[in-house]
Design a protein around this motif. Structure first.
Motif, short mmCIF file in Angstrom:
data_model
loop_
_atom_site.label_atom_id
_atom_site.label_comp_id
_atom_site.label_asym_id
_atom_site.label_seq_id
_atom_site.Cartn_x
_atom_site.Cartn_y
_atom_site.Cartn_z
N SER A 180 -5.17 4.20 -2.25
CA SER A 180 -5.96 4.30 -3.46
C SER A 180 -6.46 2.90 -3.78
N TRP A 181 -7.76 2.70 -3.55
CA TRP A 181 -8.35 1.37 -3.65
C TRP A 181 -7.62 0.42 -2.70
N SER A 182 -6.99 -0.62 -3.20
CA SER A 182 -6.31 -1.58 -2.31
C SER A 182 -4.80 -1.37 -2.27
N THR A 183 -4.30 -0.27 -2.84
CA THR A 183 -2.87 0.02 -2.85
C THR A 183 -2.56 1.03 -1.75
N ILE A 184 -1.56 0.71 -0.93
CA ILE A 184 -1.19 1.52 0.23
C ILE A 184 0.22 2.05 0.04
N ILE A 225 -0.73 8.61 -3.30
CA ILE A 225 -0.89 7.58 -4.32
C ILE A 225 -2.21 7.78 -5.02
N TRP A 226 -2.22 7.59 -6.33
CA TRP A 226 -3.43 7.64 -7.14
C TRP A 226 -3.36 6.48 -8.12
N ASN A 227 -4.27 5.52 -7.96
CA ASN A 227 -4.24 4.30 -8.75
C ASN A 227 -2.91 3.59 -8.52
N ARG A 228 -2.00 3.57 -9.49
CA ARG A 228 -0.70 2.93 -9.31
C ARG A 228 0.46 3.94 -9.40
#
Length: 444
Positions: A180-184, A225-228
């Motif tokens: 999700s964006w830059s979070t893996i 994962i979604w956002n944080r």
């Protein structure tokens, strides 16, 4: 002199119009001349509707409408592209124009993937590949995560696949990699079950490892994962962290093992289980009972279970479900109808022995799924039309597409990247195949 209006009469004393039905007997009035016509000539007359047989005969005898031939064609390849291009130029309606553009995308993609000038690109990773995920949405970042069956997490340069390195070892099979964006988020089967998280995907070595005790989560089959917010599904339940960097978690108790999980937003989670049940949980009220979306094992004529392997959110309101029984369908989350889906994708062959790959393009137009019969199939997410042939070949012919070939092993993971070109990555045992679908933005 007052105008003649159909169905009205003019009252000279009151200087206004009234309906004819309210006209007093013998009263002076000016009646519209058109009201004295027979009902067959009035503007409110009912038109004669011919029968289907007569309508077909009249259609064959009468000249064709200028838009009668403007029908979008689902044909593939170069011929289908130019047919839909001609229809697009003459189509008067926005809905038909969008359908033509969708068919042109599909036709161009298949024409490009069947080109004999594009060679197959096969990379040997050295161990079985169980998960794939691109590192970021940045077109300048060519990094891709590759999960191995032995627990190694690799980072590979998609522009130069021979340039790859080992990033982290989780000791057991990697079951999912989501972004999700830059979070893996990376999940490992266990034991102990573990989740590897980073919020800075482009930095090497900045990982947070969480290992779960068996009483909290064991056998981590999936994660999302979604956002944080992250969710990890395992044996008879799931664990959810509202913030990846905080230790507070919520335990969701389920009646069966969780094989798939999907976050619609930071509050709603959809969970697919071994017994074929799909549930919806609200993290704002985690202690309350969940909502049952569908029980796939209760479909008509079904005598065995249907473990849910994959869940995807499609166009915000649709839930894509794939089961080991071979179901591949979309349910409308706004108007649930039990086990009846809003759209089905026929021809999918599942497997009880292999976890199969599934991927959607960024524009949510096409669906790519690996089959238990070692084939790769594709469907349109808008119409449900299958984009592959029913009969496949053992070897790739000069003008065959990647969807007409039988591969040596089932496809266990799929991922789509759109950088300089739009490419589909397919993992088959230890081999990673790069399939070129067309130029950048072809599926947007």
């Amino acid at each position: 002199m007052p105008r003649d209006l159909p169905g009205m009469y003019w009252d000279e004393a009151k200087r206004r119009y009234f309906p004819i039905s309210s006209k007093p007997a013998g009263g002076p009035a000016t009646i519209a001349a058109s009201t004295q016509q027979t009902p067959a000539h009035t503007s409110y007359s009912r038109k004669h509707i011919p029968s289907k047989r007569n309508a077909s005969n009249q259609a064959s005898e009468s000249p064709s409408s200028p838009y009668q031939h403007c029908t979008p064609s689902p044909r593939l390849g170069e011929a289908g592209f130019w047919h839909n291009w001609n229809v697009l130029r003459e189509a008067p309606l926005n809905g038909r124009r969008r359908r033509c553009m969708h068919n042109m995308q599909i036709a161009h993609m298949f024409s490009h993937s069947a080109s004999p000038t594009i060679p197959d690109s096969v990379i040997d990773i050295g161990e079985s590949v169980s998960a794939l995920c691109s590192r970021t949405d940045d077109p300048d970042d060519s990094g891709m995560f590759v999960g191995g069956g032995s627990g190694w997490l690799y980072i590979m340069d998609a522009n130069d696949p021979d340039r790859r390195w080992r990033e982290f070892c989780l000791r057991t099979q990697i079951t999912s990699i989501t972004r999700s964006w830059s979070t893996i988020l990376v999940t490992s089967l266990g034991s102990p079950a573990s989740a590897l998280v980073t919020t800075r995907a482009q930095r090497v070595g900045s990982w947070l490892l969480r290992e779960f005790p068996p009483n909290i989560c064991s056998d981590a089959w999936c994660g999302h994962i979604w956002n944080r917010t992250i969710v990890v599904g395992g044996k008879r339940g799931a664990v959810c962290f509202r913030d990846v960097e905080h230790d507070h978690y919520v335990r969701l108790h389920c009646e069966s093992d969780v094989f798939s999980a999907r976050l619609q937003d930071e509050n709603l989670i959809y969970i697919g289980m071994r017994n074929g049940t799909v549930e919806r949980w609200d993290l704002r009220q985690p202690q309350t009972a969940s909502d049952t979306i569908v029980r796939m094992s209760e479909k008509r004529g079904r005598t065995s279970g249907a473990p849910v392997q994959h869940l995807r959110i499609v166009n915000h309101d649709g839930l894509l479900i794939e089961t080991m029984h071979g179901d591949l369908e979309i349910h409308d989350l706004r108007f649930l109808r039990g086990t009846t889906p809003s759209l089905q994708f026929p021809g999918h062959v599942s497997s009880y022995e292999h976890r199969l790959g599934l991927a959607m393009d960024p524009g949510e137009n096409l669906l790519f799924v690996g089959g238990g019969d070692c084939r790769l199939r594709a469907w349109s997410l808008r119409t449900g039309q299958s984009l592959h042939n029913d009969v496949a070949e053992e070897n790739k012919l000069p003008r065959s597409t990647p969807f007409d070939v039988i591969y040596p092993h089932p496809i266990s993971a799929l991922e789509i990247t759109a950088r300089e070109k739009t490419e589909l990555w397919a993992a088959s045992l230890t081999n990673l195949r790069r399939i070129e679908l067309g130029p950048k933005g072809i599926l947007r």
